[in-house]
Write a protein that holds these residues in place. Structure first.
Motif, PDB file in Angstrom:
ATOM      1  N   LEU A   1     -10.428   6.134 -13.834  1.00  0.00           N
ATOM      2  CA  LEU A   1      -9.295   6.264 -13.008  1.00  0.00           C
ATOM      3  C   LEU A   1      -8.537   7.666 -12.691  1.00  0.00           C
ATOM      4  CD1 LEU A   1      -7.019   3.220 -13.583  1.00  0.00           C
ATOM      5  CD2 LEU A   1      -8.736   3.445 -12.039  1.00  0.00           C
ATOM      6  N   ARG A   2      -8.477   7.981 -11.517  1.00  0.00           N
ATOM      7  CA  ARG A   2      -8.080   9.412 -11.360  1.00  0.00           C
ATOM      8  C   ARG A   2      -6.257   9.323 -11.242  1.00  0.00           C
ATOM      9  NH1 ARG A   2     -12.424  11.330 -12.876  1.00  0.00           N
ATOM     10  NH2 ARG A   2     -14.139  11.256 -11.629  1.00  0.00           N
ATOM     11  N   SER A   3      -6.046  10.757 -11.211  1.00  0.00           N
ATOM     12  CA  SER A   3      -4.257  10.793 -11.548  1.00  0.00           C
ATOM     13  C   SER A   3      -3.647  10.011 -10.495  1.00  0.00           C
ATOM     14  CB  SER A   3      -4.038  12.147 -11.399  1.00  0.00           C
ATOM     15  OG  SER A   3      -4.434  12.928 -10.184  1.00  0.00           O
ATOM     16  N   LYS A   4      -4.069  10.124  -9.185  1.00  0.00           N
ATOM     17  CA  LYS A   4      -3.245   9.099  -8.175  1.00  0.00           C
ATOM     18  C   LYS A   4      -3.380   7.828  -8.536  1.00  0.00           C
ATOM     19  CE  LYS A   4      -3.310   8.556  -3.092  1.00  0.00           C
ATOM     20  NZ  LYS A   4      -3.210   7.189  -3.175  1.00  0.00           N
ATOM     21  N   GLU A   5      -4.288   7.335  -9.091  1.00  0.00           N
ATOM     22  CA  GLU A   5      -4.270   5.800  -9.385  1.00  0.00           C
ATOM     23  C   GLU A   5      -3.690   5.572 -10.786  1.00  0.00           C
ATOM     24  OE1 GLU A   5      -8.834   4.890  -7.965  1.00  0.00           O
ATOM     25  OE2 GLU A   5      -8.507   6.289  -9.528  1.00  0.00           O
ATOM     26  N   LEU A   6      -3.584   6.556 -11.639  1.00  0.00           N
ATOM     27  CA  LEU A   6      -2.750   6.175 -12.981  1.00  0.00           C
ATOM     28  C   LEU A   6      -1.127   6.494 -12.396  1.00  0.00           C
ATOM     29  CD1 LEU A   6      -4.882   8.598 -15.221  1.00  0.00           C
ATOM     30  CD2 LEU A   6      -4.680   6.269 -15.429  1.00  0.00           C
ATOM     31  N   THR A   7      -0.954   7.261 -11.677  1.00  0.00           N
ATOM     32  CA  THR A   7       0.542   7.494 -11.078  1.00  0.00           C
ATOM     33  C   THR A   7       0.871   5.978 -10.498  1.00  0.00           C
ATOM     34  OG1 THR A   7       0.125   9.703 -10.978  1.00  0.00           O
ATOM     35  CG2 THR A   7       1.972   8.846  -9.916  1.00  0.00           C
ATOM     36  N   THR A   8       0.094   5.515  -9.668  1.00  0.00           N
ATOM     37  CA  THR A   8       0.601   4.170  -9.088  1.00  0.00           C
ATOM     38  C   THR A   8       0.825   3.346 -10.020  1.00  0.00           C
ATOM     39  OG1 THR A   8      -0.908   4.936  -7.054  1.00  0.00           O
ATOM     40  CG2 THR A   8      -0.297   2.654  -7.297  1.00  0.00           C
TER      41      THR A   8
ATOM     42  N   LEU B   1      -2.499  15.558 -14.754  1.00  0.00           N
ATOM     43  CA  LEU B   1      -2.066  15.755 -13.491  1.00  0.00           C
ATOM     44  C   LEU B   1      -1.101  14.668 -13.118  1.00  0.00           C
ATOM     45  CD1 LEU B   1      -5.477  16.595 -11.847  1.00  0.00           C
ATOM     46  CD2 LEU B   1      -3.554  17.858 -12.237  1.00  0.00           C
ATOM     47  N   VAL B   2      -0.797  13.734 -13.797  1.00  0.00           N
ATOM     48  CA  VAL B   2       0.035  12.406 -13.496  1.00  0.00           C
ATOM     49  C   VAL B   2       1.512  12.908 -13.411  1.00  0.00           C
ATOM     50  CG1 VAL B   2       1.135  10.522 -14.439  1.00  0.00           C
ATOM     51  CG2 VAL B   2      -1.328  10.634 -14.412  1.00  0.00           C
ATOM     52  N   LYS B   3       2.240  12.769 -12.310  1.00  0.00           N
ATOM     53  CA  LYS B   3       3.633  13.080 -11.978  1.00  0.00           C
ATOM     54  C   LYS B   3       4.333  12.077 -11.807  1.00  0.00           C
ATOM     55  CE  LYS B   3       2.261  17.382 -12.241  1.00  0.00           C
ATOM     56  NZ  LYS B   3       2.810  18.307 -13.641  1.00  0.00           N
ATOM     57  N   SER B   4       5.212  11.365 -12.898  1.00  0.00           N
ATOM     58  CA  SER B   4       6.038  10.391 -12.763  1.00  0.00           C
ATOM     59  C   SER B   4       7.279  10.203 -13.618  1.00  0.00           C
ATOM     60  CB  SER B   4       5.358   8.997 -13.085  1.00  0.00           C
ATOM     61  OG  SER B   4       6.119   8.005 -13.119  1.00  0.00           O
ATOM     62  N   GLY B   5       8.311  10.166 -12.698  1.00  0.00           N
ATOM     63  CA  GLY B   5       9.742   9.918 -13.427  1.00  0.00           C
ATOM     64  C   GLY B   5       9.673   8.995 -14.446  1.00  0.00           C
TER      65      GLY B   5
ATOM     66  N   THR C   1      -6.578  -3.593  -1.075  1.00  0.00           N
ATOM     67  CA  THR C   1      -5.676  -3.269  -0.165  1.00  0.00           C
ATOM     68  C   THR C   1      -4.390  -3.105  -0.759  1.00  0.00           C
ATOM     69  OG1 THR C   1      -5.209  -5.518   0.695  1.00  0.00           O
ATOM     70  CG2 THR C   1      -7.023  -4.023   1.671  1.00  0.00           C
ATOM     71  N   GLY C   2      -3.562  -2.199  -0.038  1.00  0.00           N
ATOM     72  CA  GLY C   2      -2.167  -2.247  -0.825  1.00  0.00           C
ATOM     73  C   GLY C   2      -1.946  -1.743  -2.201  1.00  0.00           C
ATOM     74  N   LEU C   3      -0.772  -1.957  -2.582  1.00  0.00           N
ATOM     75  CA  LEU C   3      -0.370  -1.764  -4.001  1.00  0.00           C
ATOM     76  C   LEU C   3      -1.171  -2.701  -4.849  1.00  0.00           C
ATOM     77  CD1 LEU C   3       3.380  -1.136  -3.813  1.00  0.00           C
ATOM     78  CD2 LEU C   3       1.502   0.602  -4.405  1.00  0.00           C
ATOM     79  N   PRO C   4      -1.534  -2.226  -6.196  1.00  0.00           N
ATOM     80  CA  PRO C   4      -2.434  -3.314  -6.940  1.00  0.00           C
ATOM     81  C   PRO C   4      -1.222  -4.103  -7.464  1.00  0.00           C
ATOM     82  CG  PRO C   4      -1.971  -0.942  -8.134  1.00  0.00           C
ATOM     83  CD  PRO C   4      -1.708  -0.819  -6.747  1.00  0.00           C
ATOM     84  N   LYS C   5      -1.869  -5.190  -7.784  1.00  0.00           N
ATOM     85  CA  LYS C   5      -0.872  -6.324  -8.362  1.00  0.00           C
ATOM     86  C   LYS C   5      -0.725  -6.312 -10.028  1.00  0.00           C
ATOM     87  CE  LYS C   5      -3.204  -9.625  -5.921  1.00  0.00           C
ATOM     88  NZ  LYS C   5      -4.293  -8.677  -5.132  1.00  0.00           N
ATOM     89  N   MET C   6       0.329  -6.587 -10.632  1.00  0.00           N
ATOM     90  CA  MET C   6       0.472  -6.694 -11.933  1.00  0.00           C
ATOM     91  C   MET C   6       0.236  -8.033 -12.412  1.00  0.00           C
ATOM     92  SD  MET C   6       3.554  -3.812 -12.641  1.00  0.00           S
ATOM     93  CE  MET C   6       4.539  -4.442 -11.261  1.00  0.00           C
ATOM     94  N   THR C   7      -0.523  -8.477 -13.122  1.00  0.00           N
ATOM     95  CA  THR C   7      -0.587  -9.758 -13.552  1.00  0.00           C
ATOM     96  C   THR C   7       0.082  -9.620 -15.294  1.00  0.00           C
ATOM     97  OG1 THR C   7      -2.758  -9.608 -14.638  1.00  0.00           O
ATOM     98  CG2 THR C   7      -2.615 -10.245 -12.365  1.00  0.00           C
ATOM     99  N   ALA C   8       0.957 -10.572 -15.624  1.00  0.00           N
ATOM    100  CA  ALA C   8       1.535 -10.559 -16.996  1.00  0.00           C
ATOM    101  C   ALA C   8       0.766 -11.710 -17.806  1.00  0.00           C
ATOM    102  CB  ALA C   8       2.968 -10.828 -16.806  1.00  0.00           C
ATOM    103  N   HIS C   9       1.028 -11.633 -19.030  1.00  0.00           N
ATOM    104  CA  HIS C   9       0.273 -12.608 -19.945  1.00  0.00           C
ATOM    105  C   HIS C   9       0.964 -12.365 -21.201  1.00  0.00           C
ATOM    106  CE1 HIS C   9      -3.200 -13.287 -17.169  1.00  0.00           C
ATOM    107  NE2 HIS C   9      -3.324 -11.793 -17.447  1.00  0.00           N
ATOM    108  N   TYR C  10       1.242 -13.708 -21.533  1.00  0.00           N
ATOM    109  CA  TYR C  10       2.186 -13.776 -23.226  1.00  0.00           C
ATOM    110  C   TYR C  10       1.226 -13.676 -24.285  1.00  0.00           C
ATOM    111  CZ  TYR C  10       5.200 -16.230 -19.613  1.00  0.00           C
ATOM    112  OH  TYR C  10       6.137 -16.441 -18.493  1.00  0.00           O
ATOM    113  N   HIS C  11       1.737 -13.460 -25.408  1.00  0.00           N
ATOM    114  CA  HIS C  11       1.061 -13.573 -26.779  1.00  0.00           C
ATOM    115  C   HIS C  11       0.298 -14.972 -26.933  1.00  0.00           C
ATOM    116  CE1 HIS C  11       2.799 -10.011 -28.751  1.00  0.00           C
ATOM    117  NE2 HIS C  11       3.847 -10.107 -27.732  1.00  0.00           N
ATOM    118  N   LYS C  12       0.806 -15.947 -26.449  1.00  0.00           N
ATOM    119  CA  LYS C  12       0.430 -17.126 -26.645  1.00  0.00           C
ATOM    120  C   LYS C  12      -0.803 -17.235 -25.755  1.00  0.00           C
ATOM    121  CE  LYS C  12       3.115 -19.876 -23.698  1.00  0.00           C
ATOM    122  NZ  LYS C  12       3.970 -21.013 -23.130  1.00  0.00           N
ATOM    123  N   ASP C  13      -0.878 -16.768 -24.606  1.00  0.00           N
ATOM    124  CA  ASP C  13      -2.009 -16.700 -23.720  1.00  0.00           C
ATOM    125  C   ASP C  13      -3.172 -16.143 -24.208  1.00  0.00           C
ATOM    126  OD1 ASP C  13      -0.511 -17.654 -21.782  1.00  0.00           O
ATOM    127  OD2 ASP C  13       0.051 -15.830 -20.636  1.00  0.00           O
TER     128      ASP C  13
END
Length: 528
Positions: free
Chosen positions: A123-130, A152-156, A198-210
């Motif tokens: 992954l490049r800095s742009k993808e990491l920043t996203t 190169l990542v710039k994020s607040g 396409t678009g922003l990547p989707k974040m999938t969440a997983h639990y400890h039990k998962d």
């Protein structure tokens, strides 16, 4: 559910009524205690059971025992809390190749009460920043050799970045024991980013039990792991297929794993031969290449072969079986579901079929109205079980993925009379040409039987007259034969081999096909 100081992840879970049904309540195996940190069962448990000196993480350079991993993870957890100011619930990015330090960081984050966001090394800095901005990531642990893009990542949101050399220096003075954060079983411990096109990547969440529950599903059904098993494979640990196959499954069963930072086919075969690997995970494209080289190596130790990432062509399965006598276990999983939910085992396999729902899951084929289709009629794959889709902060995508409590994967399958599921196409890989429904994978499977074709990818091209044209991007074994005469020959041969309406009206010869780090062909790049 909330017991973190930083509740960003839990506050962005979809509403309960939008989450899928979980159907494991009648299976005691999957009922976990209310308070649970999965790092304890995967790592600390083995120390308590007297397996601390057993091999855990293997590389070409040496071996870490379970005790080595345990102590290093504990020391990193101290660094995170004491030196980097980690608060429970903070998201921590890991940027690393597949190596023991990455695994130690993964466990340390969970032990300290953080949430892991593991990423692919390319992954490049742009993808990491996203990714950092989407998940509001506060901390990053990064391999020194990958620092250029990280710098190169710039994020607040990003407060602390610690490279491995600094991390190792800070670890040196830390205690080798650590009191794990007292997480709940339904506390989020992992965020996986999908490889959407396409678009922003989707974040999938997983639990400890998962995390623990998937260890009782696919591996128990398909692999039957033992303590003396040695796992290896090519998928990055930032990909949930790789995380499960190369870390979670071997450690849950007290086995060991062989990590390869840049796993070429030759290196995989060398590792299998020299280190007596017993279980190997890789993608269909890699199995194809390995088949052509396997006679040069001794792979007699190998007992289980697993393929996922994209569907396994029957020819690849058959060629490997003819060369080795080993049956490749195909499987379908999803980042949204964490790991494989339909597969087979050696005693329960139909060549060409993906398999059946593994323990902990059920699946069916439905039409556009949600009604179950007759056997052998293609439709949408719907799954539910011990894991399910939980997109963070993407309500519109959650509604698309979950219907009436079922996870709709976006794949077109059919189910035969015996209950086996057969892949037809990705929902967006169906080509409708002159009224015919043509599955891209079907055309690819025919093309791959041609003696001159090494690899191929089939897409649909818009066409005013026919709606869409079947277009094949083909890699020849001998590039010098990439001529118009060869195109004509392949087209005529195809019409004699399969239904003529499916033949590729457009053929492009190419030296390579675009692929992900896991070997999955990126067809969307061929459509642009």
């Amino acid at each position: 559910m909330k017991n973190y100081t930083d509740n960003f992840a839990h506050d962005h879970l979809p509403d309960t009524n939008l989450q899928p049904d979980y159907i494991f309540l009648d299976l005691p195996l999957f009922n976990r205690p209310e308070m649970l940190n999965c790092a304890d069962r995967l790592l600390d448990f083995h120390i308590r059971e007297g397996r601390g000196n057993n091999p855990c993480l293997r590389t070409f350079n040496g071996i870490w025992t379970y005790n080595d991993l345990y102590e290093k993870a504990n020391q990193i957890a101290h660094v995170l809390v004491d030196d980097l100011g980690l608060k429970s619930g903070n998201r921590v990015l890991i940027r690393s190749a597949n190596n023991p330090m990455m695994v130690a960081c993964w466990f340390a984050i969970l032990k300290a009460g953080g949430i892991v966001v593991a990423t692919m090394p390319l992954l490049r800095s742009k993808e990491l920043t996203t990714i950092i901005d989407c998940a509001e990531i506060s901390h990053a642990l990064c391999e020194k050799s990958l620092q250029d893009e990280m710098n190169l990542v710039k994020s607040g949101f990003l407060q602390k970045t610690c490279f491995y050399d600094e991390l190792e220096s800070l670890m040196a003075s830390k205690p080798k024991t650590f009191t794990n954060y007292h997480s709940k079983s339904d506390s989020i411990c992992l965020i996986g980013f999908t490889s959407g096109t396409t678009g922003l990547p989707k974040m999938t969440a997983h639990y400890h039990k998962d995390i623990l529950n998937i260890c009782e599903a696919f591996p128990q059904y398909s692999l039957q792991p033992k303590e003396n098993d040695i796992f290896t494979g090519s998928p990055p640990l930032g990909f949930t297929f790789g995380l499960g196959g190369l870390v979670l499954f071997p450690l849950y069963f007290g086995a060991s794993t062989f990590l390869i930072e840049k796993p070429t086919p030759d290196m995989l075969l060398q590792a299998i031969q020299d280190h007596k690997i017993t279980i190997c995970f890789t993608a269909p494209t890699a199995w194809r290449v390995i088949t052509g080289k396997v006679k040069e190596f001794d792979i007699s130790s190998l007992r289980k072969c697993v393929s996922a990432g994209e569907t396994l062509p029957l020819k690849v399965w058959q060629d490997w079986y003819d060369a080795t006598g080993l049956k490749i276990i195909d499987g379908i999983g999803a980042t949204e579901m964490l790991h494989i939910f339909i597969s087979s085992n050696i005693e329960n396999m139909k060549p060409g079929a993906t398999g059946v729902a593994v323990t902990g899951y059920e699946a069916k084929i439905i039409d556009q109205n949600g009604n179950e289709t007759p056997r052998n009629e293609p439709g949408r794959l719907a799954v539910r079980g011990i894991t399910g889709c939980k997109y963070l902060n993407r309500t519109e995508k959650q509604k698309e993925y979950v219907e009436n409590g079922w996870n709709i994967t976006g794949d077109i399958f059919r189910q035969d009379e015996d209950g086996y599921f057969w892949f037809v196409a990705r929902g967006d890989d169906m080509i409708i040409s002159s009224g015919y429904n043509i599955a891209a994978i079907e055309v690819e499977s025919v093309l791959l039987t041609h003696d001159e074709i090494l690899e191929c990818a089939v897409i649909g091209l818009p066409d005013e007259e026919r709606g869409m044209l079947v277009c094949a991007h083909i890699v020849l074994k001998d590039q010098s034969k990439a001529t118009d005469n060869m195109k004509n020959h392949i087209q005529h041969w195809f019409k004699e081999t399969a239904a003529p309406y499916k033949y590729p009206r457009v053929i492009y010869f190419t030296a390579t096909l675009p692929k992900t780090e896991t070997g999955k062909i990126q067809r969307f790049k061929l459509k642009s």
